[in-house]
Scaffold this motif. Structure first.
Motif, PDB file in Angstrom:
ATOM      1  N   GLU A 170     -14.384  28.478  16.180  1.00  0.00           N
ATOM      2  CA  GLU A 170     -14.033  27.512  16.883  1.00  0.00           C
ATOM      3  C   GLU A 170     -12.544  27.093  17.871  1.00  0.00           C
ATOM      4  O   GLU A 170     -11.395  27.793  17.482  1.00  0.00           O
ATOM      5  CB  GLU A 170     -13.785  26.312  15.723  1.00  0.00           C
ATOM      6  N   LEU A 171     -12.701  26.702  18.914  1.00  0.00           N
ATOM      7  CA  LEU A 171     -12.723  27.174  19.944  1.00  0.00           C
ATOM      8  C   LEU A 171     -11.208  25.366  19.835  1.00  0.00           C
ATOM      9  O   LEU A 171      -9.640  25.593  19.540  1.00  0.00           O
ATOM     10  CB  LEU A 171     -12.546  27.350  21.336  1.00  0.00           C
ATOM     11  N   GLU A 172     -11.904  24.783  19.945  1.00  0.00           N
ATOM     12  CA  GLU A 172     -11.139  23.655  20.111  1.00  0.00           C
ATOM     13  C   GLU A 172     -12.709  21.825  20.270  1.00  0.00           C
ATOM     14  O   GLU A 172     -13.523  21.818  20.467  1.00  0.00           O
ATOM     15  CB  GLU A 172     -10.517  23.418  21.849  1.00  0.00           C
ATOM     16  N   PRO A 173     -12.082  19.966  20.063  1.00  0.00           N
ATOM     17  CA  PRO A 173     -12.536  19.453  20.096  1.00  0.00           C
ATOM     18  C   PRO A 173     -13.367  19.596  21.685  1.00  0.00           C
ATOM     19  O   PRO A 173     -12.357  19.492  22.484  1.00  0.00           O
ATOM     20  CB  PRO A 173     -11.967  17.993  19.212  1.00  0.00           C
ATOM     21  N   ILE A 174     -14.831  19.057  21.863  1.00  0.00           N
ATOM     22  CA  ILE A 174     -15.034  18.450  22.985  1.00  0.00           C
ATOM     23  C   ILE A 174     -15.873  17.358  22.434  1.00  0.00           C
ATOM     24  O   ILE A 174     -16.256  16.694  21.855  1.00  0.00           O
ATOM     25  CB  ILE A 174     -16.256  20.036  23.409  1.00  0.00           C
ATOM     26  N   SER A 175     -15.678  16.609  23.725  1.00  0.00           N
ATOM     27  CA  SER A 175     -16.675  15.197  24.057  1.00  0.00           C
ATOM     28  C   SER A 175     -17.896  15.154  23.813  1.00  0.00           C
ATOM     29  O   SER A 175     -18.459  16.202  24.354  1.00  0.00           O
ATOM     30  CB  SER A 175     -15.773  14.238  25.104  1.00  0.00           C
ATOM     31  N   ARG A 176     -18.673  14.020  23.918  1.00  0.00           N
ATOM     32  CA  ARG A 176     -20.415  14.140  24.148  1.00  0.00           C
ATOM     33  C   ARG A 176     -20.502  14.087  25.507  1.00  0.00           C
ATOM     34  O   ARG A 176     -21.637  15.312  25.640  1.00  0.00           O
ATOM     35  CB  ARG A 176     -20.903  13.548  23.507  1.00  0.00           C
ATOM     36  N   SER A 177     -19.726  13.925  26.214  1.00  0.00           N
ATOM     37  CA  SER A 177     -20.613  14.423  27.650  1.00  0.00           C
ATOM     38  C   SER A 177     -20.313  15.511  27.944  1.00  0.00           C
ATOM     39  O   SER A 177     -21.336  15.882  28.623  1.00  0.00           O
ATOM     40  CB  SER A 177     -20.125  13.646  28.243  1.00  0.00           C
TER      41      SER A 177
END
Length: 303
Positions: free
Chosen positions: A181-188
Motif C-alpha cells: 500500500e502506497l497511499e489513499p486515493i480518491s475515487r475519481s
C-alpha cells in the motif's frame, strides 16, 4: 707421581666426553637448521618476505590488543568525539539535505527522517541507520545515503511504481505491483487504475498480473478484478460486463485466452450479454437480459 698420572688420565677422558657431546650438539643443530632451511626453501616466499609477514602479524596483534583495551577504557569514544569536534570546526557538518529520484511521494517525509542528522559532524552521520528508516516509508523501494563533502547529505530514492487500486471497506489504497500500500486515493483519481477487491486480494496481485498478461488484448478492457472465496477471480470490463473465471492459475489463464479468442470473433465485449460464466471452461455461458434462465446461451469458448 702415580696419583698425579691417574688424575691426568681421568681429565683427558672427561675432556674427550665433553668434546664428543659438543660435536653431537653442533651436528644436531646443523641438521635442524638444514631441515628448516629446506622447508623454507620449498615455500613460495623469500626469507625477507616471511620476515615482513611475521612483522605485520606481530604489529596487527598489538594493534588489535590496543583497540580492545581502548574499547574497554572508552578511549575510542573520546577519540571519535574529538574527531567530530575537529570536523565540525573545519566546516564538515551537515547543513544541506539533497533528495534525488522523488517524483510521486511527498518529499517532506524524506526531510523529516533526515533532519535528525542536521548539524551533526559528517563523521557522525549514521548512513546505514538513516537508510533503514527511509526504506520503511511506503513509497520507497530502495534508498542510498551518502556524504557529499563538506556539508551535504545526498539521499537517492528509488520509488515504487503505482500499479492498481485496492478497495478497502472504508477507503481506496494505491498499491504497487507486489500489493504494498502506497497511499489513499480518491475515487475519481482511482479511475485510471485497475480496481482490485475481495478478501485476500492484496496477496494475489502478482498472480493477477500474470493472469492478465496471458491475454494482453483484453487488458485495456478490464477495469476491475474481484478475488472470490479465496479461490478464483471475477473480472469486470469497462462495459460493466462481468466474466467469471475458474479456479486454478492454469485453468483461469486458459479460460481467459479462450474468451479473448471468442471475443475476437463474436465481439462479446459491448454485446448483448451482461455477464459471462467460464467456471466450467472451455464452455462459456452468457447471461442475456430479457431471456429466461433456460434460454441462456452456451457456447464453446474457442468457437
Amino acid at each position: 707421581m702415580a696419583r698425579t698420572v691417574t688424575r691426568k688420565a681421568k681429565g683427558v677422558r672427561r675432556q674427550a666426553r665433553a668434546q664428543g657431546t659438543s660435536r653431537k650438539v653442533r651436528s644436531a643443530r646443523s641438521k635442524g637448521q638444514s631441515i628448516i632451511g629446506r622447508a623454507l626453501s620449498m615455500l613460495p616466499f623469500t626469507e625477507e618476505q616471511l620476515h615482513k609477514a611475521f612483522t605485520v602479524m606481530i604489529l596487527g596483534g598489538a594493534l588489535a590488543a590496543a583497540i580492545f583495551i581502548a574499547n574497554i577504557s572508552g578511549a575510542t569514544a573520546v577519540a571519535s568525539d574529538r574527531i567530530a569536534h575537529i570536523a565540525s570546526n573545519a566546516g564538515y557538518e551537515v547543513q544541506h539535505i539533497q533528495p534525488n529520484g522523488i517524483e510521486r511521494m511527498n518529499v517532506q517525509t524524506v526531510y523529516e527522517r533526515a533532519l535528525g542528522q542536521q548539524n551533526l559532524a559528517m563523521t557522525q552521520v549514521d548512513l546505514a541507520g538513516l537508510r533503514e528508516e527511509l526504506v520503511e516509508l511506503p513509497w520507497v523501494r530502495d534508498a542510498r545515503v551518502s556524504r557529499q563533502l563538506p556539508d551535504t547529505l545526498v539521499i537517492d530514492i528509488i520509488e515504487r511504481e503505482p500499479h492498481a487500486v485496492l478497495q478497502r471497506p472504508d477507503r481506496l489504497m494505491l498499491i504497487d505491483e507486489t500489493g504494498v500500500e502506497l497511499e489513499p486515493i480518491s475515487r475519481s483519481a482511482a479511475s485510471e487504475y485497475l480496481l482490485i477487491a475481495g478478501p485476500g486480494a492484496q496477496d494475489r496481485v502478482e498472480d493477477l498480473t500474470a493472469l492478465l498478461d496471458s491475454a494482453p488484448a483484453l487488458q485495456s478492457q478490464i477495469k476491475a478484478a474481484e478475488w472470490i472465496g479465496n479461490r478464483r477471480w471475477d473480472l469486470t470490463f469497462v462495459t460493466d460486463q462481468e466474466l467469471a473465471l475458474p479456479e486454478g492459475e492454469d485453468r483461469a489463464a486458459a479460460a481467459l485466452i479462450s474468451f479473448a479468442q471468442a471475443d475476437g470473433v463474436h465481439r462479446l465485449i459491448g454485446g448483448q450479454a451482461a455477464s459471462f460464466d467460464m467456471r466450467n471452461a472451455p464452455r462459456m455461458y452468457m447471461n442475456i437480459p430479457g431471456r429466461s434462465e433456460q434460454e441462456e446461451l452456451a457456447m464453446e469458448g474457442d468457437s
